[in-house]
Design an enzyme around this catalytic site. Sequence first.
Site, PDB file in Angstrom:
ATOM      1  N   CYS A 149      -9.502  22.192  18.030  1.00 46.96           N
ATOM      2  CA  CYS A 149      -9.380  22.434  19.462  1.00 46.96           C
ATOM      3  C   CYS A 149      -8.837  21.211  20.188  1.00 46.96           C
ATOM      4  O   CYS A 149      -9.549  20.550  20.935  1.00 46.96           O
ATOM      5  CB  CYS A 149     -10.736  22.805  20.029  1.00 46.96           C
ATOM      6  SG  CYS A 149     -11.414  24.228  19.210  1.00 46.96           S
ATOM      7  N   GLU A 150      -7.578  20.880  19.927  1.00 46.87           N
ATOM      8  CA  GLU A 150      -6.876  19.778  20.588  1.00 46.87           C
ATOM      9  C   GLU A 150      -5.409  20.146  20.564  1.00 46.87           C
ATOM     10  O   GLU A 150      -4.901  20.575  19.525  1.00 46.87           O
ATOM     11  CB  GLU A 150      -6.975  18.471  19.769  1.00 46.87           C
ATOM     12  CG  GLU A 150      -8.339  17.911  19.559  1.00 46.87           C
ATOM     13  CD  GLU A 150      -8.762  16.937  20.642  1.00 46.87           C
ATOM     14  OE1 GLU A 150      -7.908  16.528  21.458  1.00 46.87           O
ATOM     15  OE2 GLU A 150      -9.949  16.619  20.670  1.00 46.87           O
ATOM     16  N   ARG A 207      -1.661  11.179  10.876  1.00 41.67           N
ATOM     17  CA  ARG A 207      -0.456  10.434  11.235  1.00 41.67           C
ATOM     18  C   ARG A 207       0.431  11.136  12.270  1.00 41.67           C
ATOM     19  O   ARG A 207       0.934  10.471  13.181  1.00 41.67           O
ATOM     20  CB  ARG A 207       0.348  10.064   9.984  1.00 41.67           C
ATOM     21  CG  ARG A 207      -0.434   9.148   9.025  1.00 41.67           C
ATOM     22  CD  ARG A 207       0.420   8.637   7.867  1.00 41.67           C
ATOM     23  NE  ARG A 207       1.411   7.701   8.329  1.00 41.67           N
ATOM     24  CZ  ARG A 207       2.680   7.960   8.553  1.00 41.67           C
ATOM     25  NH1 ARG A 207       3.164   9.152   8.292  1.00 41.67           N
ATOM     26  NH2 ARG A 207       3.480   7.043   9.012  1.00 41.67           N
ATOM     27  N   GLY A 239       0.845  -1.190   0.000  1.00 39.64           N
ATOM     28  CA  GLY A 239       0.000   0.000   0.000  1.00 39.64           C
ATOM     29  C   GLY A 239       0.884   1.246   0.000  1.00 39.64           C
ATOM     30  O   GLY A 239       1.077   1.906  -1.017  1.00 39.64           O
ATOM     31  N   ARG A 240       1.466   1.500   1.162  1.00 38.21           N
ATOM     32  CA  ARG A 240       2.283   2.704   1.355  1.00 38.21           C
ATOM     33  C   ARG A 240       3.349   2.884   0.267  1.00 38.21           C
ATOM     34  O   ARG A 240       3.551   3.986  -0.244  1.00 38.21           O
ATOM     35  CB  ARG A 240       2.969   2.615   2.722  1.00 38.21           C
ATOM     36  CG  ARG A 240       3.646   3.888   3.181  1.00 38.21           C
ATOM     37  CD  ARG A 240       4.495   3.627   4.447  1.00 38.21           C
ATOM     38  NE  ARG A 240       3.758   2.911   5.464  1.00 38.21           N
ATOM     39  CZ  ARG A 240       3.029   3.504   6.416  1.00 38.21           C
ATOM     40  NH1 ARG A 240       3.003   4.807   6.503  1.00 38.21           N
ATOM     41  NH2 ARG A 240       2.349   2.779   7.295  1.00 38.21           N
TER      42      ARG A 240
HETATM   43  C1  LIG Z   1      -2.355  -2.548   5.738  1.00 40.66           C
HETATM   44  C2  LIG Z   1      -2.097  -3.862   5.105  1.00 40.66           C
HETATM   45  C3  LIG Z   1      -1.310  -3.945   3.955  1.00 40.66           C
HETATM   46  C4  LIG Z   1      -0.600  -2.763   3.357  1.00 40.66           C
HETATM   47  O1  LIG Z   1       0.440  -2.327   4.177  1.00 40.66           O
HETATM   48  P1  LIG Z   1       1.462  -1.201   3.658  1.00 40.66           P
HETATM   49  O2  LIG Z   1       2.340  -0.979   4.820  1.00 40.66           O
HETATM   50  O3  LIG Z   1       0.645  -0.002   3.321  1.00 40.66           O
HETATM   51  O4  LIG Z   1       2.177  -1.745   2.484  1.00 40.66           O
HETATM   52  C5  LIG Z   1      -1.184  -5.178   3.366  1.00 40.66           C
HETATM   53  N1  LIG Z   1      -1.781  -6.281   3.863  1.00 40.66           N
HETATM   54  C6  LIG Z   1      -2.536  -6.240   4.990  1.00 40.66           C
HETATM   55  C7  LIG Z   1      -3.166  -7.474   5.497  1.00 40.66           C
HETATM   56  C8  LIG Z   1      -2.714  -5.032   5.641  1.00 40.66           C
HETATM   57  O5  LIG Z   1      -3.451  -4.992   6.761  1.00 40.66           O
END
Ligand SMILES: *Cc1c(COP(=O)(O)O)cnc(C)c1O
Length: 421
Positions: free
Chosen positions: A348-349, A319, A282-283
């Site tokens: 307001c935090e 984050r 993902g990231r």
């Molecule tokens: C969140 C997640 C990902 C993606 O993680 P990244 O760090 O964004 O690459 C992949 N598989 C599972 C099961 C996740 O929960």
Amino acid sequence: MTHQLFPTAALVRGPHGLALEGVALADIAAHQGTPTFVYSLAEIRRAYGAWRDALAGRDALVCYAVKANSNLGVLSAFARMGAGFDIVSGGELARVLAAGGEAGKVVFSGVGKSEVEMRQTLSAGIGCFNIESPSEVARLDAIARELGTRAPVALRVNPDVDARTHPYISTGLKNNKFGIAFDDAFDLYRDAAARPGLRVVGIACHIGSQLLDPTPMADATTKVLELVDRLAAAGIALEHIDLGGGVGIRYRDETPPTIAEYLAPILARLEGRREALHFEPGRSLVGNAGVLLTRVEYLKHGETMNFAVVDAAMNDLARPALYDAWHEVVEVAPHGEPQTYEVVGPICESGDFLAHERPLAVAEGDLLAILSAGAYGMTMSSNYNTRGRAAEVIVDGNAMHVVRERESVESLFALESRLPE
Ligand SMILES: *Cc1c(COP(=O)(O)O)cnc(C)c1O
């Protein structure tokens, strides 16, 4: 080693200040207002290309982890490149399908799949359910039989390796809620394989996020392969091995491995195997493709600290408040002499900060870009303080596409009502 100025080559300093690809961020602010998330299509393509190239010639599927950034524009880019998708809810499947993704390339992860979600995703024909508990095995089997089908399943095993990352994003140790304890997996596979509603197709493993060292995942791979071989000897032959996501990116001064470097020790352990490979990044696919564009509302000079109060806040980018995460903050067009600022939002935090102690050359009304905001930015945003969520824009060369309009205030309470008179 070349050390480029920003974590993405798509971000450049041009004659009109900071630009993402060929579009000046000041132009985006003028057209769409602020705060706005801006993503580079070229950077998304480059990041996906790095995965595809490193896996070239193999039977491998890269399933983009939708929770990192689930905008339909972003998802459509991945769908067109042929990616699969890793989802964690029925809602995410609906997004994937709306964006043109293929159900057959979807894997469904997560510890809490509801009956409704199981029915929805099974009927849609997703590629694999990554199962995280014995109760989930029983529930999915019952639902599949009721629907007269067999659900393709993998067990998500917990290899008990330390990913050495932030405790909130580490998932592969014994004492957390994710996955099936390694020592229980064999028996649960036998149970699953005997159920008429299930078709055992794979094994999955994801140990955490923002991994900067491939060793824990390579060690997990070795453990997973031992289990795959024991299962084969017991007559349970798996078709694929899913090694999750989690590859880290550069936010500040980290030196994450390239995708090829990350995969090298893992692929070395997979030498000569016949199973297909799945990954769930993902990231590493979107994190550095995005910036959060914000405007300085006020500069407040205190006795001990200076504050830059900006129009983005913790509801837009959680984050920093949540993980004390560092995001680089850059002036779109520097102005005067730098001073040290706390970059804070209007909420307001006291936890509403985006960055601490940053040297910034800014005046009131100037624009700032908060970098590395493409992953877990918009998807973790909220409407706290009745703030409409930010707009989202994708730039592609000299073109900009608005892929999400800014939320109107009316839409925030459209589902609410006053008490009867
Ligand atoms: C969140 C997640 C990902 C993606 O993680 P990244 O760090 O964004 O690459 C992949 N598989 C599972 C099961 C996740 O929960």
